[in-house]
Scaffold this motif. Structure first.
Motif, PDB file in Angstrom:
ATOM      1  N   THR A   1      13.536   2.980   7.566  1.00 35.22           N
ATOM      2  CA  THR A   1      12.579   2.196   8.178  1.00 35.22           C
ATOM      3  C   THR A   1      11.521   2.934   8.455  1.00 35.22           C
ATOM      4  OG1 THR A   1      13.577   2.865  10.238  1.00 35.22           O
ATOM      5  CG2 THR A   1      14.686   1.059   9.189  1.00 35.22           C
ATOM      6  N   VAL A   2      10.192   2.173   8.854  1.00 39.73           N
ATOM      7  CA  VAL A   2       8.999   2.806   9.079  1.00 39.73           C
ATOM      8  C   VAL A   2       8.809   3.299  10.389  1.00 39.73           C
ATOM      9  CG1 VAL A   2       7.941   1.689   7.081  1.00 39.73           C
ATOM     10  CG2 VAL A   2       7.755   0.649   9.268  1.00 39.73           C
ATOM     11  N   SER A   3       9.691   2.861  11.453  1.00 38.59           N
ATOM     12  CA  SER A   3       9.449   3.585  12.753  1.00 38.59           C
ATOM     13  C   SER A   3      10.961   3.433  13.521  1.00 38.59           C
ATOM     14  CB  SER A   3       8.640   2.496  13.659  1.00 38.59           C
ATOM     15  OG  SER A   3       8.922   1.167  13.660  1.00 38.59           O
TER      16      SER A   3
ATOM     17  N   VAL B   1       0.872  -1.152   0.023  1.00 39.10           N
ATOM     18  CA  VAL B   1      -0.089   0.010   0.184  1.00 39.10           C
ATOM     19  C   VAL B   1       0.891   1.312  -0.026  1.00 39.10           C
ATOM     20  CG1 VAL B   1      -1.616   1.278   1.494  1.00 39.10           C
ATOM     21  CG2 VAL B   1      -2.028  -1.076   1.073  1.00 39.10           C
ATOM     22  N   ILE B   2       1.994   1.131   0.805  1.00 37.48           N
ATOM     23  CA  ILE B   2       2.712   2.520   0.957  1.00 37.48           C
ATOM     24  C   ILE B   2       3.595   2.492  -0.401  1.00 37.48           C
ATOM     25  CG2 ILE B   2       4.857   3.325   2.196  1.00 37.48           C
ATOM     26  CD1 ILE B   2       2.394   3.609   3.980  1.00 37.48           C
ATOM     27  N   ALA B   3       4.078   1.649  -1.010  1.00 34.60           N
ATOM     28  CA  ALA B   3       5.009   1.468  -2.065  1.00 34.60           C
ATOM     29  C   ALA B   3       3.965   2.206  -3.291  1.00 34.60           C
ATOM     30  CB  ALA B   3       5.229   0.148  -2.490  1.00 34.60           C
TER      31      ALA B   3
ATOM     32  N   GLU C   1       4.784  -5.793  15.680  1.00 35.64           N
ATOM     33  CA  GLU C   1       4.180  -4.812  14.703  1.00 35.64           C
ATOM     34  C   GLU C   1       5.181  -3.455  14.307  1.00 35.64           C
ATOM     35  OE1 GLU C   1       1.834  -4.409  12.008  1.00 35.64           O
ATOM     36  OE2 GLU C   1       0.428  -5.441  13.491  1.00 35.64           O
ATOM     37  N   SER C   2       5.690  -3.133  13.259  1.00 33.50           N
ATOM     38  CA  SER C   2       6.798  -2.065  13.135  1.00 33.50           C
ATOM     39  C   SER C   2       5.962  -0.810  13.039  1.00 33.50           C
ATOM     40  CB  SER C   2       7.591  -2.469  11.936  1.00 33.50           C
ATOM     41  OG  SER C   2       6.571  -2.209  10.652  1.00 33.50           O
ATOM     42  N   PHE C   3       4.712  -0.751  12.851  1.00 35.03           N
ATOM     43  CA  PHE C   3       4.245   0.495  12.691  1.00 35.03           C
ATOM     44  C   PHE C   3       2.558   0.002  12.833  1.00 35.03           C
ATOM     45  CE2 PHE C   3       1.838   3.994  10.944  1.00 35.03           C
ATOM     46  CZ  PHE C   3       2.679   5.170  11.067  1.00 35.03           C
TER      47      PHE C   3
ATOM     48  N   HIS D   1      10.673  -2.430  -1.575  1.00 35.04           N
ATOM     49  CA  HIS D   1      10.090  -2.029  -0.451  1.00 35.04           C
ATOM     50  C   HIS D   1      10.061  -3.587   0.173  1.00 35.04           C
ATOM     51  CE1 HIS D   1       8.329   2.070  -0.573  1.00 35.04           C
ATOM     52  NE2 HIS D   1       8.839   1.812  -1.580  1.00 35.04           N
ATOM     53  N   TYR D   2      10.664  -3.696   1.429  1.00 35.94           N
ATOM     54  CA  TYR D   2      10.575  -5.134   1.912  1.00 35.94           C
ATOM     55  C   TYR D   2      11.867  -5.730   1.295  1.00 35.94           C
ATOM     56  CZ  TYR D   2       9.161  -9.107   4.850  1.00 35.94           C
ATOM     57  OH  TYR D   2       9.106 -10.087   5.600  1.00 35.94           O
ATOM     58  N   ALA D   3      12.891  -6.087   2.521  1.00 40.55           N
ATOM     59  CA  ALA D   3      14.198  -6.609   1.725  1.00 40.55           C
ATOM     60  C   ALA D   3      14.386  -7.643   0.988  1.00 40.55           C
ATOM     61  CB  ALA D   3      15.067  -6.343   3.026  1.00 40.55           C
TER      62      ALA D   3
ATOM     63  N   SER E   1      -6.759  -6.325   8.537  1.00 37.93           N
ATOM     64  CA  SER E   1      -5.196  -6.956   8.357  1.00 37.93           C
ATOM     65  C   SER E   1      -4.961  -7.910   7.395  1.00 37.93           C
ATOM     66  CB  SER E   1      -4.640  -7.306  10.023  1.00 37.93           C
ATOM     67  OG  SER E   1      -5.263  -8.617  10.028  1.00 37.93           O
ATOM     68  N   ASN E   2      -3.788  -8.289   7.171  1.00 37.72           N
ATOM     69  CA  ASN E   2      -3.586  -9.226   6.495  1.00 37.72           C
ATOM     70  C   ASN E   2      -3.614 -10.828   6.935  1.00 37.72           C
ATOM     71  OD1 ASN E   2      -1.143  -9.281   7.637  1.00 37.72           O
ATOM     72  ND2 ASN E   2       0.043  -8.177   6.157  1.00 37.72           N
ATOM     73  N   LEU E   3      -3.817 -10.864   8.087  1.00 35.03           N
ATOM     74  CA  LEU E   3      -4.243 -11.863   9.132  1.00 35.03           C
ATOM     75  C   LEU E   3      -2.930 -12.656   9.313  1.00 35.03           C
ATOM     76  CD1 LEU E   3      -7.343 -13.266   6.927  1.00 35.03           C
ATOM     77  CD2 LEU E   3      -7.244 -11.667   8.817  1.00 35.03           C
TER      78      LEU E   3
HETATM   79  O1  GMT Z   1       6.526  -6.969   7.592  1.00 37.92           O
HETATM   80  C1  GMT Z   1       5.538  -7.328   7.149  1.00 37.92           C
HETATM   81  O2  GMT Z   1       4.853  -8.593   7.770  1.00 37.92           O
HETATM   82  C2  GMT Z   1       4.856  -6.824   5.627  1.00 37.92           C
HETATM   83  C3  GMT Z   1       4.535  -5.596   5.793  1.00 37.92           C
HETATM   84  C4  GMT Z   1       3.122  -5.788   5.066  1.00 37.92           C
HETATM   85  O3  GMT Z   1       3.276  -5.775   3.665  1.00 37.92           O
HETATM   86  O4  GMT Z   1       1.811  -5.662   5.586  1.00 37.92           O
HETATM   87  O5  GMT Z   1       4.033  -5.141   7.118  1.00 37.92           O
HETATM   88  C5  GMT Z   1       4.818  -4.326   7.918  1.00 37.92           C
HETATM   89  O6  GMT Z   1       4.562  -2.908   6.932  1.00 37.92           O
HETATM   90  C6  GMT Z   1       3.526  -1.984   7.123  1.00 37.92           C
HETATM   91  C7  GMT Z   1       3.965  -1.054   6.152  1.00 37.92           C
HETATM   92  O7  GMT Z   1       5.210  -0.376   6.716  1.00 37.92           O
HETATM   93  C8  GMT Z   1       3.571  -1.778   8.652  1.00 37.92           C
HETATM   94  O8  GMT Z   1       2.514  -0.968   8.810  1.00 37.92           O
HETATM   95  C9  GMT Z   1       3.389  -3.151   9.557  1.00 37.92           C
HETATM   96  O9  GMT Z   1       3.245  -2.693  10.710  1.00 37.92           O
HETATM   97  C10 GMT Z   1       4.351  -4.079   9.248  1.00 37.92           C
HETATM   98  N1  GMT Z   1       3.957  -5.315   9.662  1.00 37.92           N
HETATM   99  C11 GMT Z   1       4.734  -5.828  10.844  1.00 37.92           C
HETATM  100  O10 GMT Z   1       5.625  -5.253  11.277  1.00 37.92           O
HETATM  101  C12 GMT Z   1       4.450  -7.170  11.397  1.00 37.92           C
END
Ligand code: GMT
Length: 349
Positions: free
Chosen positions: A155-157, A22-24, A285-287, A97-99, A209-211
Motif C-alpha cells: 500500500t502507498v501509505s 506515474v509510479i508504475a 487521499e491515500s498519499f 497497480h490498482y486492484a 491533479s487528475n481532477l
Molecule cells: O486511487 C485513485 O484514485 C487513483 C490513483 C491515481 O492513479 O491517481 O490515485 C491514488 O494513487 C496515487 C499514487 O499512489 C496517490 O498519490 C493518490 O493519493 C491516490 N489517490 C487517492 O487516494 C484519491
C-alpha cells in the motif's frame, strides 16, 4: 526467487494521467535501467512511457465490443494477454497497480497457466481501489479474493494499509511503500516558465491533479475566490484530464484572470520550479504524489489533512495542514499564513 538471471517483470497500470500510472511507469523504467526485462500490459501505452527504451516492452490489450455485451469487458482480454505474455516471455512476476480489475485479471491469468509458467503476483493498492471500490458490495469481495491470492500486497501509505484492513477486512501481510518521485531536470528556467504563464511578481499557486471528484476542485476554486489577501496571485492548474467542466465555476467565481490551465503536461518539473505555493483541497487521499513533487522543488503546500497526507508533509515544516471542509477557513489561512510565511520559506530556500 532466484533464477540466476535478471527478473522478467510484467507491469499493469492505468495508462492515463494519474499517480498510480506515474509510479508504475517510473518503477518499470528504473527496473529496466537496472537490467530487468519489463513488459507493460495495458489498453494503452502509459502516458509517461517513452516510445522506445532498452528492455522495456509494451503489449496492448485489444478490447472488442460484441453486440451481445451491453458493456465492453476489459478483465478477460487483460487476463488473456497477461497469460500470453507470461508464457511467451517467461515472466517471473506480474506487478499490478490498482486492484480493479488488474489484480483479479492477474489471478485469472495465473490460473490459465501450467504451474511451471505461473508468475508471482504483486498487488499495489493505490487508494480508491480500497477506499471507494472496497466499500462497494459489487467489488469488495472480488478485491478481497485477489489480495488473498496475491503473493505480496503493498500500500502507498500506512493510512491505506489500515483502511484496507478495516474496509476489506483483509488480514494478510501488507507492506507500506510510500510514493517516490524521480524528477527530471527542468527544460526551461523558472523565469522563462513564468513568462510563458504571464506571471511576473504575483504569487503563483499550483494545483496538479487528475481532477477526480475526491480532489474537490469545487472547494479549490471556492477557496481561491475567498482569498482576501492584498497580495496578487495567479493559479496554475496542471490538469490530468479535461478542465472544461470547471470553466463555468471559474467564471461564476470571477477567477478568469487568475486561473491558468495546462492539460496533460509531461514536463511538470518546468512548472513545479516556477510555483511559490501548492494547494490541495482533497476530501480523501491515500498519499498525494503531487505534494511530494512540489516538495522536491521546495514549493510548500497548503493541504487538507486527510488520509495519508500527514505521512507526506509535516505541518509547519513542508507547508500547512488544514482540516477538510470550510473554504473560508482555508482562504484565511492562505491569505494570512501562507502568503506571508510560506513564500518567505520559498524565497529563503
Ligand atoms: O486511487 C485513485 O484514485 C487513483 C490513483 C491515481 O492513479 O491517481 O490515485 C491514488 O494513487 C496515487 C499514487 O499512489 C496517490 O498519490 C493518490 O493519493 C491516490 N489517490 C487517492 O487516494 C484519491
Amino acid at each position: 526467487m532466484s533464477t540466476g538471471r535478471p527478473l522478467k517483470v510484467g507491469i499493469t497500470c492505468y495508462p492515463s494521467v494519474g499517480g498510480s500510472g506515474v509510479i508504475a511507469t517510473t518503477l518499470g523504467i528504473e527496473l529496466a535501467n537496472r537490467g530487468y526485462e519489463v513488459h507493460f500490459i495495458s489498453y494503452d501505452r502509459p502516458f509517461r512511457l517513452p516510445e522506445s527504451s532498452p528492455r522495456v516492452y509494451f503489449h496492448p490489450v485489444v478490447i472488442n465490443s460484441y453486440g451481445l455485451f451491453k458493456y465492453p469487458d476489459y478483465t478477460l482480454p487483460l487476463s488473456v494477454e497477461m497469460a500470453r505474455v507470461s508464457c511467451n516471455h517467461g515472466l517471473d512476476v506480474l506487478h499490478v497497480h490498482y486492484a480493479v480489475p488488474h489484480a483479479t485479471a492477474a489471478v485469472l491469468a495465473r490460473c490459465m497457466l501450467p504451474v511451471e509458467k505461473q508468475p508471482k503476483i504483486v498487488t499495489t493498492l493505490h487508494g480508491t481501489d480500497t477506499t471507494l471500490l472496497g466499500n462497494d458490495p459489487g467489488y469488495g469481495p472480488a478485491i478481497h479474493h485477489a489480495l488473498l491470492q496475491s503473493d505480496a500486497v503493498t500500500t502507498v501509505s500506512s493510512y491505506l494499509k489500515a483502511e484496507t484492513r478495516r474496509v476489506l477486512n483483509f488480514d494478510g501481510p501488507m507492506e507500506v511503500i510510500h510514493n517516490f518521485f524521480d524528477p527530471k531536470t527542468p527544460t526551461r528556467s523558472r523565469e522563462e516558465v513564468r513568462r510563458e504563464l504571464g506571471v511576473s511578481d504575483e504569487i503563483l499557486i499550483l494545483h496538479s491533479s487528475n481532477l477526480r471528484p475526491m480532489k474537490r476542485i469545487d472547494l479549490l476554486l471556492e477557496t481561491l475566490s475567498r482569498v482576501k489577501s492584498r497580495e496578487k496571485f495567479k493559479v496554475l492548474i496542471l490538469a490530468g484530464g479535461d478542465f472544461s467542466p470547471f470553466l463555468d465555476d471559474v467564471r461564476r467565481l470571477g477567477l478568469e484572470d487568475r486561473v491558468i490551465v495546462r492539460e496533460n503536461v509531461l514536463e511538470i518539473e518546468d512548472y513545479l520550479q516556477a510555483a511559490d505555493l501548492a494547494l490541495y483541497t482533497s476530501e480523501s487521499e491515500s498519499f498525494c504524489l503531487s505534494i511530494l513533487e512540489a516538495m522536491f522543488f521546495e514549493c510548500p503546500s497548503v493541504s487538507t489533512a486527510v488520509g495519508g497526507i500527514p505521512e507526506v508533509m509535516e505541518d509547519g515544516v513542508d507547508g500547512i495542514l488544514i482540516p477538510f471542509g470550510d473554504p473560508s477557513e482555508i482562504a484565511v489561512l492562505i491569505g494570512v499564513k501562507a502568503f506571508c510565511r510560506l513564500t518567505t520559506v520559498k524565497s529563503a530556500a
